[in-house]
Design a protein around this motif. Structure first.
Motif, mmCIF file in Angstrom:
data_model
loop_
_atom_site.group_PDB
_atom_site.id
_atom_site.type_symbol
_atom_site.label_atom_id
_atom_site.label_comp_id
_atom_site.label_asym_id
_atom_site.label_seq_id
_atom_site.Cartn_x
_atom_site.Cartn_y
_atom_site.Cartn_z
ATOM 1 N N ARG A 79 0.831 -1.218 0.000
ATOM 2 C CA ARG A 79 0.000 0.000 0.000
ATOM 3 C C ARG A 79 0.864 1.267 0.000
ATOM 4 N NH1 ARG A 79 -3.946 -3.423 2.702
ATOM 5 N NH2 ARG A 79 -5.941 -3.038 1.724
ATOM 6 N N GLU A 80 1.968 1.251 0.789
ATOM 7 C CA GLU A 80 2.804 2.451 0.874
ATOM 8 C C GLU A 80 3.475 2.766 -0.451
ATOM 9 O OE1 GLU A 80 5.598 2.576 4.126
ATOM 10 O OE2 GLU A 80 3.892 2.216 5.476
ATOM 11 N N ALA A 81 4.051 1.729 -1.073
ATOM 12 C CA ALA A 81 4.767 1.948 -2.343
ATOM 13 C C ALA A 81 3.795 2.033 -3.527
ATOM 14 C CB ALA A 81 5.767 0.826 -2.566
ATOM 15 N N GLY A 82 2.564 1.621 -3.308
ATOM 16 C CA GLY A 82 1.583 1.667 -4.405
ATOM 17 C C GLY A 82 1.852 0.642 -5.483
ATOM 18 N N ILE A 83 2.425 -0.493 -5.053
ATOM 19 C CA ILE A 83 2.731 -1.570 -6.021
ATOM 20 C C ILE A 83 1.773 -2.723 -5.787
ATOM 21 C CG2 ILE A 83 4.482 -3.214 -6.854
ATOM 22 C CD1 ILE A 83 5.364 -0.375 -7.328
ATOM 23 N N TYR A 84 1.068 -3.107 -6.825
ATOM 24 C CA TYR A 84 0.165 -4.249 -6.658
ATOM 25 C C TYR A 84 0.881 -5.582 -6.863
ATOM 26 C CZ TYR A 84 -3.542 -7.614 -6.986
ATOM 27 O OH TYR A 84 -4.313 -8.717 -6.755
#
Ligand SMILES: Cc1cc2nc3c(=O)[nH]c(=O)nc-3n(C[C@H](O)[C@H](O)[C@H](O)COP(=O)(O)O)c2cc1C
Length: 435
Positions: free
Chosen positions: A184-189
């Motif tokens: 969630r923090e890095a925005g990587i799924y």
């Protein structure tokens, strides 16, 4: 021999499971169920109470149109018409249950591999790994006519289905462990290095993409298969976890077990588990059970039976002598069923009328008729004698025949120690005892 008998309930999302005009029996709720989710969900809960491995929906897309070269008898008697979609219904059954396996037939002629991987994979993921796929190649002319497709010959359909499975395996294996990062923090799924792009270019299929779904807790759906010709068995030993077979009698079941084991040896594969089709008919006394069977037989419309039989066998039986033995006729539809019923193992030949009646009752599945004790004894006996995995059971009158079986026969099987009292796991694969 497997630890206990495995049971699957064999249904169709149409006016009949298999027994023609069963919907006209007093107390039958089938016609109401077609438009009422709650009745189907109640049925699924009953099966789960009875610790069935799963529910399995056959599918006959299109309409039976071989008999008299017309769809009219199928429509008139509701012979698998209308043919509502099984996968849509299974979604509702998934919501009403927690352990019951959910299997649907999807034809490799009607759908592209990507579509099946996506549709069944979505339900498999949502249901926590409870989905199964009955792989059929599309033996029905009506299916191809409905979709405007050219129907390949029998063996070519299996060749195409082999490549079809290759594409499915590639898609199923496309998402590697740890692919979903969900940071969630890095925005990587997801990590693209762990989602393989597949590039399949074959004789029949071209597919360039990544998997449309994530693996479920059981990886991918359990694979069922029900072709029983020589070519069908070759396909089964290459791909199936469980093979469904319909044989007219115990001698036929034994012959099938031997043939499948031989096909597996020849291919250097392990023999898949085999589930035989049966139709239990339970009564308070043997006489009452026989009376129930007789009522079903008396209601059968012979033209409806012949419409169903002509569709499966790919032969128009109109005008043929009903009282002559069914001869093996060359067909590009179901060669396995044609052989099993025209060339009865260990018994006298059946006439066309007798085969048609068996088709109208249960597409040829043998009836197991008697008191709950007699039915339980016979199921145990056939299981021990043939070495099968279990049964693919079709009900008669809905929902009472399922309730009778679950409330009266299941407890006896449990007391005998040949049937589970609790589910072993949460996925279909685990409850089927498959690796
Ligand atoms: C138990 C059982 C269930 C089947 N269910 C379906 C079905 O739902 N839809 C379908 O098109 N064919 C169905 N079939 C047909 C087979 O999958 C197969 O396509 C057909 O028998 C032809 O193969 P074969 O000649 O190798 O036996 C079923 C067959 C059996 C024995």
């Amino acid at each position: 021999m497997n630890k206990h008998i495995h049971l699957v309930s064999f249904l169709i999302n149409s006016p009949v499971n298999h027994t023609l005009l069963s919907w006209a029996a007093p107390g039958d709720n089938r016609l109401e169920a077609l438009g009422e989710l709650k009745l189907w969900q109640d049925l699924a809960r009953t099966l789960e109470r009875g610790k069935f491995d799963g529910v399995f929906f056959a599918d006959t897309p299109g309409v039976f149109d071989r008999y008299r070269d017309s769809h009219e008898d199928a429509v008139k008697y509701g012979v698998c018409w209308p043919c509502f979609d099984p996968v849509v219904l299974l979604s509702a059954l998934a919501a009403a249950t927690t352990h019951l396996g959910l299997a649907a037939t999807m034809s490799t002629s009607s759908y592209q591999p990507w579509t099946i991987v996506r549709q069944l994979g979505t339900l498999d993921y949502l249901s926590g790994g409870r989905v199964g796929w009955n792989i059929v190649t599309g033996h029905l002319r009506g299916e191809h006519r409905a979709l405007g497709l050219h129907q390949l010959d029998h063996d070519r359909r299996y060749d195409r289905a082999d490549e079809y499975m290759e594409v499915c395996y590639k898609l199923w294996n496309s998402v590697k462990p740890g692919a979903v990062v969900a940071d969630r923090e890095a925005g990587i799924y997801a990590d693209p290095d762990k989602v393989e792009f597949i590039d399949h270019q074959g004789e029949f299929f071209s597919c360039q993409t990544v998997s449309p779904v994530l693996p479920s807790p059981q990886g991918h759906p359990v694979l069922f298969q029900a072709g029983s010709s020589g070519r069908g068995q070759q396909f089964a030993v290459s791909h199936a976890d469980v093979v469904f077979s319909i044989q007219p009698n115990v001698a036929g079941m034994k012959r099938f077990m031997t043939d499948l084991a031989q096909a597996a040896r020849t291919a250097g594969k392990t023999t898949p588990a085999v589930s035989f089709g049966v139709q239990p008919i339970v009564g308070g006394t043997e006489e009452e059970a026989r009376r129930k069977l007789q009522d079903l037989v008396e209601r059968l419309p012979i033209d409806g039976c012949l419409a169903r039989l002509s569709g499966t066998m790919g032969v128009d039986f109109a005008g043929m002598d009903l009282d002559q033995p069914l001869a093996e006729i060359e067909t590009q539809a179901s060669q396995g069923l044609m052989k099993a019923f025209s060339n009865i193992a260990g018994d006298k030949p059946l006439t066309l009328r007798e085969v048609a009646i068996r088709w109208g009752l249960a597409v040829g599945k043998p009836q197991i008729v008697g008191t709950p004790e007699q039915v339980a004894d016979r199921l145990e006996q056939i299981w021990r004698e043939t070495g099968c995995y279990g049964y693919n059971m079709t009900p008669t009158v809905m929902a009472s025949s399922v309730e009778d079986f679950v409330d009266q026969v299941v407890p006896i099987l449990q007391q005998k120690g040949v049937y589970r009292t609790e589910y072993e796991g949460t996925t279909f694969r685990a409850n089927l005892g498959l690796n």
